[in-house]
Scaffold this active site. Structure first.
Site, short mmCIF file in Angstrom:
data_model
loop_
_atom_site.label_atom_id
_atom_site.label_comp_id
_atom_site.label_asym_id
_atom_site.label_seq_id
_atom_site.Cartn_x
_atom_site.Cartn_y
_atom_site.Cartn_z
N GLY A 6 -15.03 -1.58 -8.77
CA GLY A 6 -14.90 -2.38 -9.07
C GLY A 6 -15.71 -3.26 -7.21
O GLY A 6 -17.06 -2.53 -7.10
N ALA A 49 -30.20 -0.63 -10.90
CA ALA A 49 -30.79 -2.10 -10.37
C ALA A 49 -29.11 -2.96 -10.42
O ALA A 49 -28.87 -3.94 -10.72
CB ALA A 49 -31.57 -3.21 -11.61
N ALA A 50 -28.14 -1.77 -11.62
CA ALA A 50 -26.86 -2.67 -10.47
C ALA A 50 -26.77 -3.56 -9.80
O ALA A 50 -26.22 -4.92 -9.61
CB ALA A 50 -26.18 -1.65 -10.97
N GLY A 51 -26.91 -2.43 -8.71
CA GLY A 51 -26.33 -3.33 -7.15
C GLY A 51 -27.25 -4.46 -6.73
O GLY A 51 -27.03 -5.20 -5.98
N ASP A 52 -28.63 -4.12 -7.51
CA ASP A 52 -29.75 -5.47 -6.99
C ASP A 52 -29.55 -6.95 -7.86
O ASP A 52 -29.48 -7.85 -7.27
CB ASP A 52 -31.23 -4.93 -7.61
CG ASP A 52 -31.67 -3.58 -7.08
OD1 ASP A 52 -31.04 -3.12 -5.65
OD2 ASP A 52 -32.37 -2.90 -7.42
#
Ligand code: RIB
Length: 303
Positions: A222, A246-249
């Site tokens: 989370g 690109a999840a964090g982006d």
């Protein structure tokens, strides 16, 4: 409303594999594709897909990758007015290995390394009149510092500190929203996050450096963040992970777009989490990022 992302643009060269080779070993991969990426460009695309009028301020090379990167940004609604093709330089490239949904990335900065403080200064008025400025650490640090210096106290600053490099505390003091993952949070705080208690301690330490709203993304555990009154931990949403690139982006870009749109912090984080949970179910970077309607459940998910 205007979101300016000062950051990198790359061409991602993605190899999928069932395992990672050892030093000296040659291995057959399971697939290969080219996909426009770069943390700056990805976050700009996330911002635009979430409805924020978004500009990418940076550089590409005067090569075929640069043309393709610019075209893809435009296709996703990001303005390339502040993006320059640097003569005689190759575009940034990322060699990415995707194995079991996780990625390993090696960067060659190329034109991204030509983004200077003077180049940023050329857009001083645009930065001062923007609704927010968003940064990462894939362009030279002096350019990041100059953008923070210009925006500090005038334009809200979002910094996704990836890849982590030492940053002066005087610069962190100008950052409003700071979005490290747990590895980057350890780099900036010295705290190894094993659970909520350590995550909250890391948030407190980041706030002590002058950051107003630290948010630590914790992958499948989370996100922990300070919402202006208290520290909060929100579990992640279940997702069939295909590629975390690109999840964090997606999280950072969506967060910025939602804050710029006037959403309260808790709602902005909720939407950013949902966007990232969709992005990991698809391969690639920019093409994996959903549009706002899909995140809000107004459209059925694609394939
Ligand atoms: O955050 C993912 C991105 O990191 C990739 O698109 C790659 O270009 C690297 O910048």
């Amino acid at each position: 409303m205007k979101l300016i992302v000062v950051g990198s643009a790359n061409m991602d060269m993605v190899m999928t594999t069932e395992r990672v080779p050892e030093a000296g070993e040659t291995l057959h991969g399971t697939g290969f594709f080219l996909s426009p990426g770069g943390k700056g460009a990805n976050q700009a695309v996330a911002g635009a897909k979430m409805g924020a009028p978004t500009w990418l301020l940076g550089k590409v090379g005067d090569d075929i990758f640069g043309q393709s990167i610019s075209a893809n940004l435009a296709r996703h609604g990001v303005s390339t007015d502040y993006l320059t093709a640097e003569p005689g330089v190759s575009s940034g490239v990322a060699a990415i290995t995707v194995c079991g949904g996780n990625n390993r990335i090696i960067l060659a900065g190329g034109a991204n390394d030509k983004v200077t403080p003077e180049y940023v200064d050329g857009f001083r008025e645009e930065i001062l009149s923007a609704s927010a400025v968003m940064l990462q650490l894939e362009i030279p640090l002096p350019a990041v510092y100059r953008a923070v210096e210009l925006a500090k106290g005038r334009t809200p600053v979002f910094l996704n500190p990836a890849p982590a490099v030492p940053i002066d505390d005087s610069v962190l003091d100008g950052v409003d929203y700071f979005t490290p993952n747990e590895i980057e949070a350890r780099f900036y705080t010295g705290i190894q996050i094993r659970g909520t208690e350590e995550a909250f301690a890391a948030l407190d330490r980041l706030r002590a450096k002058g950051i107003r709203f630290p948010l630590i993304t914790l992958g499948d555990k989370g996100v922990a963040y300070f919402n202006g009154s208290r520290n909060v931990h929100k579990m992640s949403l279940p997702a069939e992970v295909v590629d975390t690139t690109a999840a964090g982006d997606t999280f950072s870009g969506t967060l910025a777009a939602m804050i710029v749109a006037g959403k309260p912090m808790d709602e902005a984080v909720d939407i950013a989490q949902r966007a990232a949970a969709i992005a990991v179910t698809r391969p690639g970077a920019q093409d994996s990022i959903p549009v706002l309607a899909e995140v809000l459940g107004e459209n059925p998910p694609r394939g």
